[in-house]
Design an enzyme around this catalytic site. Structure first.
Site, mmCIF file in Angstrom:
data_model
loop_
_atom_site.group_PDB
_atom_site.id
_atom_site.type_symbol
_atom_site.label_atom_id
_atom_site.label_comp_id
_atom_site.label_asym_id
_atom_site.label_seq_id
_atom_site.Cartn_x
_atom_site.Cartn_y
_atom_site.Cartn_z
ATOM 1 N N ARG A 1 0.837 -1.201 0.000
ATOM 2 C CA ARG A 1 0.000 0.000 0.000
ATOM 3 C C ARG A 1 0.867 1.244 0.000
ATOM 4 O O ARG A 1 2.078 1.154 0.087
ATOM 5 C CB ARG A 1 -0.954 -0.009 1.211
ATOM 6 C CG ARG A 1 -0.197 -0.437 2.469
ATOM 7 C CD ARG A 1 -0.549 0.217 3.705
ATOM 8 N NE ARG A 1 -0.448 1.643 3.662
ATOM 9 C CZ ARG A 1 0.682 2.337 3.787
ATOM 10 N NH1 ARG A 1 1.850 1.739 3.970
ATOM 11 N NH2 ARG A 1 0.676 3.656 3.756
ATOM 12 N N ASP B 1 -2.369 10.962 -2.168
ATOM 13 C CA ASP B 1 -2.654 9.885 -3.122
ATOM 14 C C ASP B 1 -2.963 10.424 -4.511
ATOM 15 O O ASP B 1 -2.829 9.712 -5.505
ATOM 16 C CB ASP B 1 -3.809 9.020 -2.615
ATOM 17 C CG ASP B 1 -3.311 8.114 -1.505
ATOM 18 O OD1 ASP B 1 -3.165 8.601 -0.371
ATOM 19 O OD2 ASP B 1 -3.011 6.946 -1.792
ATOM 20 N N LYS C 1 -5.222 9.914 2.989
ATOM 21 C CA LYS C 1 -5.926 9.015 3.903
ATOM 22 C C LYS C 1 -6.992 9.749 4.715
ATOM 23 O O LYS C 1 -6.764 10.852 5.209
ATOM 24 C CB LYS C 1 -4.893 8.356 4.828
ATOM 25 C CG LYS C 1 -5.432 7.399 5.855
ATOM 26 C CD LYS C 1 -6.310 6.319 5.279
ATOM 27 C CE LYS C 1 -5.652 5.492 4.197
ATOM 28 N NZ LYS C 1 -6.603 4.682 3.397
ATOM 29 N N GLN D 1 -2.802 2.563 9.856
ATOM 30 C CA GLN D 1 -1.484 2.666 9.208
ATOM 31 C C GLN D 1 -0.510 3.473 10.062
ATOM 32 O O GLN D 1 0.702 3.262 10.000
ATOM 33 C CB GLN D 1 -1.607 3.323 7.825
ATOM 34 C CG GLN D 1 -2.271 2.449 6.774
ATOM 35 C CD GLN D 1 -3.756 2.693 6.685
ATOM 36 O OE1 GLN D 1 -4.401 3.089 7.653
ATOM 37 N NE2 GLN D 1 -4.333 2.459 5.520
ATOM 38 N N ALA E 1 0.717 5.283 -1.990
ATOM 39 C CA ALA E 1 0.552 5.652 -3.396
ATOM 40 C C ALA E 1 1.761 5.306 -4.293
ATOM 41 O O ALA E 1 1.610 4.596 -5.293
ATOM 42 C CB ALA E 1 0.198 7.135 -3.479
ATOM 43 N N ARG F 1 -7.025 -0.431 -7.170
ATOM 44 C CA ARG F 1 -7.422 0.627 -6.226
ATOM 45 C C ARG F 1 -7.681 1.897 -7.041
ATOM 46 O O ARG F 1 -6.938 2.188 -7.979
ATOM 47 C CB ARG F 1 -6.334 0.888 -5.159
ATOM 48 C CG ARG F 1 -6.244 -0.243 -4.138
ATOM 49 C CD ARG F 1 -5.434 0.158 -2.927
ATOM 50 N NE ARG F 1 -6.211 0.920 -1.960
ATOM 51 C CZ ARG F 1 -5.685 1.472 -0.867
ATOM 52 N NH1 ARG F 1 -4.396 1.355 -0.627
ATOM 53 N NH2 ARG F 1 -6.435 2.144 -0.021
HETATM 54 O O1 MRU Z 1 -4.762 3.178 2.046
HETATM 55 P P1 MRU Z 1 -3.284 3.428 2.039
HETATM 56 O O2 MRU Z 1 -2.602 2.902 3.228
HETATM 57 O O3 MRU Z 1 -2.651 2.992 0.744
HETATM 58 O O4 MRU Z 1 -3.176 5.021 2.089
HETATM 59 C C1 MRU Z 1 -1.905 5.597 2.063
HETATM 60 C C2 MRU Z 1 -1.935 7.076 2.223
HETATM 61 O O5 MRU Z 1 -2.970 7.683 2.309
HETATM 62 C C3 MRU Z 1 -0.614 7.789 2.179
HETATM 63 O O6 MRU Z 1 -0.663 8.943 2.958
HETATM 64 C C4 MRU Z 1 -0.307 8.175 0.729
HETATM 65 O O7 MRU Z 1 -0.442 7.075 -0.120
HETATM 66 C C5 MRU Z 1 1.035 8.759 0.574
HETATM 67 S S1 MRU Z 1 2.263 7.483 0.761
HETATM 68 C C6 MRU Z 1 3.799 8.051 0.467
#
Ligand code: MRU
Length: 342
Positions: free
Chosen positions: A51, A230, A241, A189, A53, A88
């Protein structure tokens, strides 16, 4: 895989094959799972075994490298790419990575050229993190207390990370920082992954429940906030998130600098504003309790109606600065089109 080999904290590809560190089992168990097919990777991304981005863009291209090694035809690779694209919906890094691959494939590039493209993409993700970390860490003053949300580190990229990369760099520069970590409901997370990374790096940190952030700000305990993204729209609005919007509103109220840290691969050149960003909705079980491999817990009635958006959108006017690999930009830069074509 033999032609595309690399290793980072959460993904590796070598003569034994392609492996992901199962992020659902962290922080207690470090379990590496092998990805043998495109469908395995689609499932791994959808189920958040991997997971973040930038990481899902890398993971998708690593799966296509596997497809090349398995001698999939051009049609099969295009079909694989389209399946990966569906895994996703919100993080545009996935779509940007797949577009890059598809364009090269459809223009008739050879298999070795496609493998080189994938190697370059992975190396680039690593380098982008270093550049962002340098720009962001320069903003941090000695002794500052920082807040972050979700996980944006080496589990979410192949490098030091985005927001967490900035934090790590500031720590390496001996700035005597302390990090407050939002636990980041519903999948935790922050509580599970960011604490894991900060612990490994011995960066001083304190975990808080998401609904405590406002009180800490009111108490004067937060000096600066760094989050990831993202998908960033051209006007500077961005999705991250769920809970990031709340942090941004609170930061504005308390006059605390709030920065988003993301590489150009997170910018959606076709997205004019945040209202166009598709927001993933996930399973109700994630909110009725905690979905865990080991010990799932439910505290709400089994049949209660649930709304579970995985991301929210922060409007540009709440952002103090956009930190990309090119530097730190303000709203006036964004209004002048700095994110366009970058
Ligand atoms: O659902 P996730 O855990 O993939 O969400 C991740 C996030 O929201 C991060 O803040 C985002 O991807 C930036 S990661 C460098």
């Amino acid at each position: 895989m033999k032609e595309v080999t690399f290793k980072s904290l959460a993904i590796r590809s070598d003569a034994e094959g392609l492996f992901l560190l199962d992020q659902r089992a962290l922080p207690d168990d470090e379990i590496w799972i092998q990805i043998k097919t495109i469908d395995d990777m689609v499932e791994a991304i959808a189920e958040l075994k991997t997971r973040g981005a930038p990481m899902i863009g890398v993971a998708a291209l690593a799966a296509l490298a596997l497809g090349i090694e398995q001698d999939l035809s051009t049609e099969q690779l295009l079909e694989a790419s389209s399946k990966l694209r569906q895994s996703r919906p919100t993080a545009v890094n996935l779509m940007n990575a797949l577009d890059r691959f598809n364009t090269a494939l459809q223009s008739g590039q050879s298999r070795p050229q496609l493998q080189q493209l994938i190697r370059d993409f992975i190396q680039e993700d690593f380098d982008l993190c270093d550049h962002m970390a340098g720009h962001g860490a320069a903003l941090v003053k000695t002794g500052e207390r920082l807040l972050t949300h979700c996980n944006t580190g080496s589990l979410a990229t192949v490098g030091v990370g985005t927001a967490l990369g900035v934090i790590r760099k500031a720590h390496q520069q001996d700035k005597d920082i302390h990090v407050y970590v939002d636990e980041t409901r519903p999948l935790l997370q922050g509580g599970r992954l960011t604490t894991y990374e900060l612990g490994k790096e011995q960066i001083p940190h304190t975990l808080i429940a998401d609904n405590m952030a406002g009180f800490l700000m009111a108490q004067g305990k937060i000096d600066r906030i760094f989050v990831g993204a993202d998908r960033i729209a051209i006007n500077g609005d961005f999705a991250n998130k769920i809970g990031t919007y709340t942090v941004a509103v609170l930061a504005k109220h308390h006059n605390i600098p709030f920065y988003v840290v993301a590489p150009y691969t997170t910018i959606d050149q076709d997205c004019a504003s945040g209202s166009e960003i598709p927001i993933e909705e996930r399973k109700p079980q994630e909110v009725r309790g905690f979905v865990s491999q080991k010990q799932p817990v439910r505290w709400a009635p089994e049949s209660v109606d649930v709304y579970n958006p995985a991301f929210d959108v922060v409007p540009a006017e709440l952002v103090t600065g956009w930190i990309t690999e090119k530097g730190v930009f303000e709203l006036s830069d964004v209004n002048n089109g700095i994110l366009k074509g970058s």
